[in-house]
Design an enzyme around this catalytic site. Structure first.
Site, mmCIF file in Angstrom:
data_model
loop_
_atom_site.group_PDB
_atom_site.id
_atom_site.type_symbol
_atom_site.label_atom_id
_atom_site.label_comp_id
_atom_site.label_asym_id
_atom_site.label_seq_id
_atom_site.Cartn_x
_atom_site.Cartn_y
_atom_site.Cartn_z
ATOM 1 N N LYS A 149 -9.019 13.353 5.509
ATOM 2 C CA LYS A 149 -8.167 12.164 5.440
ATOM 3 C C LYS A 149 -7.146 12.253 6.559
ATOM 4 C CE LYS A 149 -7.211 13.257 1.221
ATOM 5 N NZ LYS A 149 -7.227 12.125 0.302
ATOM 6 N N ARG A 150 -6.375 11.189 6.720
ATOM 7 C CA ARG A 150 -5.315 11.184 7.724
ATOM 8 C C ARG A 150 -4.403 12.391 7.522
ATOM 9 N NH1 ARG A 150 -0.368 8.180 7.385
ATOM 10 N NH2 ARG A 150 -1.168 7.258 5.474
ATOM 11 N N THR B 299 -8.906 6.207 -1.673
ATOM 12 C CA THR B 299 -10.269 5.739 -1.931
ATOM 13 C C THR B 299 -11.292 6.836 -1.647
ATOM 14 O OG1 THR B 299 -10.340 4.751 0.296
ATOM 15 C CG2 THR B 299 -9.825 3.281 -1.546
ATOM 16 N N LYS C 137 -15.056 7.872 -3.454
ATOM 17 C CA LYS C 137 -16.313 8.127 -2.734
ATOM 18 C C LYS C 137 -16.880 9.493 -3.114
ATOM 19 C CE LYS C 137 -14.306 5.431 0.955
ATOM 20 N NZ LYS C 137 -13.363 5.537 2.078
ATOM 21 N N HIS D 31 0.796 -1.227 0.000
ATOM 22 C CA HIS D 31 0.000 0.000 0.000
ATOM 23 C C HIS D 31 0.826 1.272 0.000
ATOM 24 C CE1 HIS D 31 -4.170 -1.401 0.479
ATOM 25 N NE2 HIS D 31 -3.656 -2.424 1.136
ATOM 26 N N LYS E 136 0.251 14.242 2.370
ATOM 27 C CA LYS E 136 -1.117 14.496 1.909
ATOM 28 C C LYS E 136 -1.366 15.996 1.737
ATOM 29 C CE LYS E 136 -2.939 10.193 3.841
ATOM 30 N NZ LYS E 136 -3.475 9.541 2.638
#
Length: 826
Positions: free
Chosen positions: A559-560, A667, A671, A371, A565
């Site tokens: 998100k985390r 992901t 969504k 991942h 990110k």
């Protein structure tokens, strides 16, 4: 149990739930009285939830039993999905939806004076995951059950999960997530299925009938107690199992003798050390004891799971030589890699197979999903720690490494650096990713770009050695939760326009394109989005006390929290927009509501500092009347699946802005598009495949591409100071980090400042800043034309079916696991 059996009727050899409104009301009343010993009208909402959850579980049990009996009788190949995380969210709504009884349930409860939505909201999200890894595992379980694949989950029953996030004085504060405080109506404890997991001690070798034997002695035993949760397939009479293991002392007898002698610590130390194994997800591992606990956790659930699988297999099949023909074990990232030596241990020590036979079976059984390319996530364990905690497992890993390195020595004569790089044990560490590749028959990435980077760069040595092992399986999401359950109004519109075939054939969503020239459909899309935004606005006011404009663009990054990110990039952009509004309060912009949510790992100082920056910026902007409410900033605390179900359907703009090459897939991007949000993104992970599906006109792309990022990493040449010196906007917003504008303590955000400049901006925030601002300007221009924007949203919805986890699981089943997909009730 009698209720469940009586509510099922046999149709063509299959069990189908047969229930009407009156029988449901009768069952529910009976269940409430049975559980609580009083009349329904006297009960609390929590008691009403417990009764409803217990009743629905009762309805499921008959099918659950029938499913397992069928698997055992037919000898179908069983898939076991091992993961440290299963981020399930709430299960009541899922079960009602997949059983096909939600409408009956809602109407029946309404006649009893009970609001189903209120009852559903009382359920605690199960504290079994943190982010995308765990949510993917949950989606996969749903798809396996819905596609009639005999697929089960294996993980840990964490007592406190990750943590509950509180925002106090703009800072993240971690509290225990006591998700089990009201119990868990969905699980069934299987005390008769316990396993013993062994830690420490030593190994004695011997010989029996000329064969080498190994006996593990003086070990610390830990009892692994399984709790089973039903995973209900969508309207197909299939219920699979998620088995979670809880660590308990082998004996619950209190050490009264030690306690009575005053040795209080000894009396409780063993019990506490054992129970710590299944206490929390991802214990802090920046110190030795934390690393040791993580390693214990990983071996604990892997050992318990493998032992349980082998025991069940032998009971129903007998011949261990065909284990790999009947069993597939998939490891979700490197955390469960110890499944490889543990299966070898059982096949060698308990089943008496030869090394060659055991190794063939193990490799054919195990498959591995990678991942990440981030070094921090490619686990490795100090040899001394590994050897002391798992002496027999270390011996097996050592032998795997010896035989494997012989292969490397013969192939790469004299290339000692390469061999050391590829070895499983080297430089004083046991390397989990290397073991996972060597010990499995399949290694897959989770998006096309990610897989190519694995093959050609990060794992190129292994790819050129084992090219046939590597493959891509782009991630997916279960549209049943993220569309049908989360966005019922959009689901209704889709059913009205294209029928309901997309529920079982999600790619049929593409037919929605044919309706996007209909003004009524376009208007309905806008009305549905507005309705969802109004619902989220209420939640924001309830939780944060902030009034937001539902006519504004809901610009969302949830998100985390992690440097790659790039929540920092988003925040700097907001700071720049704020500066522009201060200079020109009449600036003509479409109002924006910037919404953030996500947790930072407790020991990750920079990520926690980013959360504080977002909160301080929010407080400053939201209380500054000069901006005229043109922008608002919201940080929602304790992001989880249930909160995501509120946020995602209400989103206009989906922020997928990670540094290119760093996000394996993502992901949340899928969504959001499925719910009609437009994606602003770098060409990273599955963003590329989203672009390929919707076309360049229906996604907003910016920033460095993969080739440019990889070139900087390989050849250098990037200077954050050079970028900074050429851009007055960057100079201003970075100076604002350390000049007291957002916090009187001018050093509060110095770590972010230094990360960007002093340490040369590892994730290219400054480099992509200008491109990002231009992309955001394009968002403004597109949003002005509401019809065009809604059509773009419709195109994203229409093309989202390919990103259903049903498609992903079909690819795993046929391409990796060798299991059959049987379509029922289609």
């Amino acid at each position: 149990m009698l209720i469940a059996i009586n509510r099922y009727k046999l149709l063509g050899g299959r069990c189908m739930l047969s229930i009407d409104k009156n029988s449901f009301k009768r069952d529910y009343n009976n269940k409430f009285v049975q559980l609580h010993g009083k009349e329904l009208k006297e009960g609390s909402n929590q008691q009403k939830y417990e009764a409803l959850g217990s009743l629905v579980r009762d309805y499921v049990i008959s099918t659950w039993m029938e499913t397992n009996n069928k698997y055992n009788q037919t000898g179908e190949k069983q898939v076991y999905y091992f993961s440290m995380e299963f981020l399930l969210g709430r299960l009541l709504g899922d079960c009602l939806l997949n059983l096909g009884i939600r409408d009956i349930c809602k109407e029946a409860l309404s006649e009893l004076g009970i609001n189903l939505e209120e009852i559903e909201n009382l359920e605690h999200d199960q504290g079994l995951g943190n982010g995308g890894l765990g949510r993917l595992a949950a989606c996969f379980l749903d798809s396996m059950a819905s596609l009639n694949i005999p697929g089960h989950g294996c993980g840990i029953r964490y007592k406190y999960g990750f943590f509950e996030q509180k925002i106090v004085d703009s800072q993240q504060v971690e509290a225990s997530d006591n998700w089990l405080r009201e119990g868990n109506v969905w699980e069934i404890k299987k005390q008769d299925k316990c396993e013993i997991v062994k830690f420490g001690g030593s190994v004695i070798s011997g010989e029996v009938d000329g064969k080498l034997t190994f006996t593990h002695v003086n070990y610390e035993p830990v009892l692994a107690v399984p709790y089973d949760t039903p995973i209900v397939g969508y309207e197909n009479e299939v219920v699979n199992t998620l088995r979670l293991w809880s660590a308990e002392p082998v004996s619950n007898e209190f050490d009264f003798s030690s306690f009575s002698r005053g040795d209080f610590i000894k009396a409780i130390s063993y019990k506490n050390s054992v129970e710590a194994i299944s206490l929390v997800l991802y214990p802090e591992d920046s110190f030795y004891e934390g690393k040791m606990l993580r390693l214990k956790q990983q071996y604990f659930f892997v050992s318990a799971g493998i032992q349980s699988i082998v025991r069940h297999f032998k009971k129903h099949n007998g011949n261990i030589a065909i284990f790999d023909e009947k069993i597939a074990i998939h490891i979700n990232d490197t955390h469960p890699t110890l499944a490889i030596p543990e299966l070898m241990r059982i096949l060698l020590d308990e089943e008496g197979l030869s090394w060659e036979t055991a190794w063939r079976i193990t490799q054919n059984t195990i498959s591995y999903t990678n991942h990440t390319i981030l070094a921090e996530a490619l686990e490795k364990w100090p040899v001394d720690m590994f050897k002391n905690l798992l002496p027999r497992i270390y011996m097996i890993v050592e032998e795997i490494n010896r035989r494997y390195c012989e292969e490397l020595w013969n192939k790469y004569v004299g290339q000692w650096d390469k061999i050391a790089r590829m070895a499983i044990i080297s430089d004083g560490y046991v390397k989990m990713a290397n073991l996972a590749i060597v010990g499995s028959h399949s290694v897959n990435g989770v998006a096309k770009l990610h897989t190519e980077i694995l093959k050609k760069r990060e794992m190129s040595d292994f790819y050129y050695l084992y090219p046939s092992k590597f493959n891509n399986k782009t991630n997916g999401i279960t549209h049943r939760r993220w569309l049908l359950k989360s966005n019922p109004k959009l689901t209704s519109l889709l059913k009205e326009t294209i029928g309901d075939s997309f529920i079982k054939h999600p790619t049929d969503l593409e037919n929605f394109k044919n309706h996007l020239d209909d003004p009524n459909v376009i208007n309905r899309l806008g009305e549905i989005k507005k309705y969802n935004k109004e619902n989220l606005a209420k939640e924001i006011y309830k939780s944060n006390g902030i009034l937001v404009d539902t006519n504004s663009i809901f610009d969302v990054q949830v998100k985390r929290i992690h440097a790659y990110k790039r929540q920092t990039l988003n925040c700097l952009r907001i700071m720049e927009l704020y500066n522009n509004l201060l200079e020109n309060p009449n600036l003509d912009i479409i109002p924006r509501t910037f919404i953030f949510a996500g947790k930072a790992a407790p020991g990750y100082y920079l990520a926690k500092n980013i959360i504080e920056l977002i909160c301080r910026v929010a407080k400053t902007i939201n209380n500054d009347k000069r901006v005229n409410d043109k922008i608002k900033v919201v940080m929602l605390e304790n992001y989880n699946v249930s909160l995501a179900e509120d946020i995602i359907p209400a989103t206009d703009l989906s922020e997928q802005i990670s540094t290119t090459t760093k996000e394996a897939s993502g992901t949340s991007n899928m969504k959001f598009m499925m719910n009609g949000a437009i994606t602003i993104a770098t060409l990273d992970g599955a963003n590329i495949e989203i672009k390929d599906e919707v076309g360049e006109d229906n996604i907003i792309i910016f920033g460095l591409n993969a080739e440019e990022v990889l070139n900087y990493h390989k050849n250098g040449g990037y200077s954050a100071w050079d970028i900074w010196n050429k851009d007055k906007r960057l100079q201003r917003v970075t100076d604002d980090l350390i000049n007291g504008k957002y916090c009187s303590d001018i050093d509060r955000f110095r770590s972010i400042y230094e990360n960007l400049l002093t340490y040369n901006d590892e994730f290219f925030v400054l480099k992509d800043f200008d491109s990002y601002l231009k992309a955001q300007e394009r968002v403004n221009q597109l949003y002005i034309d509401k019809n065009k924007w809604q059509k773009m949203c419709g195109i994203n919805i229409a093309h989202s079916g390919i990103f259903s986890s049903d498609r992903t699981i079909k690819e795993y089943a046929t391409g990796i696991w060798g299991s059959t997909v049987i379509y029922k009730n289609l």
